[in-house]
Design a protein around this motif. Structure first.
Motif, mmCIF file in Angstrom:
data_model
loop_
_atom_site.group_PDB
_atom_site.id
_atom_site.type_symbol
_atom_site.label_atom_id
_atom_site.label_comp_id
_atom_site.label_asym_id
_atom_site.label_seq_id
_atom_site.Cartn_x
_atom_site.Cartn_y
_atom_site.Cartn_z
ATOM 1 N N ASP A 113 0.837 -1.201 0.000
ATOM 2 C CA ASP A 113 0.000 0.000 0.000
ATOM 3 C C ASP A 113 0.878 1.261 0.000
ATOM 4 O O ASP A 113 1.777 1.396 0.836
ATOM 5 N N GLY B 145 -2.809 -2.109 -4.191
ATOM 6 C CA GLY B 145 -3.958 -1.264 -3.900
ATOM 7 C C GLY B 145 -3.664 -0.208 -2.854
ATOM 8 O O GLY B 145 -2.640 -0.233 -2.171
ATOM 9 N N GLY C 180 -7.727 -0.315 -3.946
ATOM 10 C CA GLY C 180 -7.909 -0.543 -2.524
ATOM 11 C C GLY C 180 -9.063 0.288 -2.010
ATOM 12 O O GLY C 180 -9.646 1.098 -2.745
ATOM 13 N N TYR D 88 -11.244 -4.191 -5.001
ATOM 14 C CA TYR D 88 -11.552 -4.242 -3.572
ATOM 15 C C TYR D 88 -13.024 -4.576 -3.369
ATOM 16 O O TYR D 88 -13.910 -4.028 -4.031
ATOM 17 N N HIS E 63 -6.952 -6.544 -3.007
ATOM 18 C CA HIS E 63 -6.472 -5.698 -1.917
ATOM 19 C C HIS E 63 -6.634 -6.345 -0.546
ATOM 20 O O HIS E 63 -5.674 -6.461 0.221
ATOM 21 N N HIS F 152 -3.580 -4.192 2.358
ATOM 22 C CA HIS F 152 -4.662 -3.717 3.227
ATOM 23 C C HIS F 152 -4.307 -3.728 4.708
ATOM 24 O O HIS F 152 -4.330 -2.680 5.345
#
Length: 338
Positions: free
Chosen positions: A53, A91, A123, A186, A213, A263
């Protein structure tokens, strides 16, 4: 005048002599260009690079130096003919879909995406949210204006909707031509999961690395009832938990080789789960956002050694040029002939 002419003739002769002398220097006397290939990489292996991320990078300009370090390190290795084939991003490229952060992501990724395909997925922070953090409009994501590059588009072989980057299948450009990337949005819509399952089933000769994600908890458990997508999409759109996707897509299809997600954090977590064929499917999380400096310049590297059926996965520190916590981040598994 005669003396000036003589000086002119002598100067011209010296200039010619000097030029000839430079051209005739033996090759061993010329300074050699020093290779910048990282000695920890194997030039006979192939590699994929994974970004976790990025939201804490792109949200703050001062953190972008660490992203730039990773990008520059990758560009240098590619220029030195280390065979990196694709870049993946799991994501959350941005905080809450702000366009300025997407612009920053695109600008700072450009040099890398010009060299090899850069594949991204959405994401939860890559959509517009209301005051309750719900996502009323999936089409609000700005991934499409800002994550398309010519190399990315050239590698995509199928999309759920048009040329959208929410759900697609792409080449990984490895010497193994049967290994593909399957990217799912997502909180994947149920109709998209059905599309993906049909695609994987009808392409039984291909194998797929699934990237989405949300999948694992920080403790390495597959998410079911605690799925954050429920709170974001319930009553607004169909959605699926990771457990739903496992049951409908991954478990029944042995050609889904592994799962990659972001995530949650830590920065890494892993799970092995037995599919319908009895094979244990690796599921891996890689997330940078909770590390100092929004990621500390870490990458996840997937090494495919020449002539091997195994892939080795580990975290690499592109600032200090060394493997990162190799005892906890490294894993290897068979990705073909299993």
């Amino acid at each position: 005048m005669r003396r000036r002419g003589l000086y002119t003739a002598i100067l011209a002769a010296l200039t010619v002599f000097a030029a000839c002398g430079k051209a005739d220097l033996p090759s061993e006397d010329k300074p050699e260009r020093k290779s910048q290939a990282d000695p920890r990489l194997n030039p006979s292996s192939e590699y994929l690079a994974v970004f976790g991320d990025l939201q804490e990078y792109t949200a703050m300009e001062e953190n972008m130096d660490y992203y730039d370090r990773s990008v520059q390190w990758l560009c240098t290795q590619i220029d030195e003919k280390i065979p990196f084939r694709s870049v993946l991003m799991v994501g959350d490229a941005t905080w809450d879909n702000y366009e300025a952060f997407w612009v920053r992501f695109h600008k700072h990724s450009d040099a890398l995406a010009e060299r090899i395909p850069y594949y991204s997925c959405t994401g939860n922070h890559d959509y517009d949210s209301d005051e309750s953090w719900r996502i009323p409009d999936r089409s609000s994501t700005r991934i499409n204006p800002y994550a398309h590059w010519p190399g990315t588009d050239a590698g995509i072989v199928a999309c759920y909707e048009g040329t959208s980057l929410e759900n697609y299948v792409a080449k990984l450009h490895l010497d193994d031509p049967d290994l593909y990337l399957l990217v799912l949005e997502y909180g994947t819509r149920k109709e998209v999961v059905a599309w993906a399952s049909d695609y994987v089933t009808s392409h039984s000769g291909h194998r797929f690395l699934l990237m989405t994600h949300e999948w694992l908890t920080t403790e390495g458990e597959r998410i079911s009832s605690t799925c954050s997508a429920r709170a974001r999409f319930e009553g607004l759109s169909t959605w699926s938990s990771p457990e739903d996707i496992w049951e409908a897509l991954v478990k029944p299809n042995d050609n889904v080789v592994c799962v990659l997600c972001g995530h949650n954090g830590g920065y890494t977590a892993r799970l092995l789960s037995e599919n319908a064929a009895g094979r244990k499917v690796p599921q891996m999380m890689f997330n940078l956002q909770y590390l100092p400096n929004a990621g500390n310049g870490l990458l996840q590297l997937w090494e495919f050694p020449a002539g091997s059926d195994y892939v080795r996965v580990g975290a690499y520190d592109t600032v200090n040029k060394d493997w990162y916590q190799l005892d906890t981040s490294a894993v290897s598994f068979r990705y073909r002939n299993y």
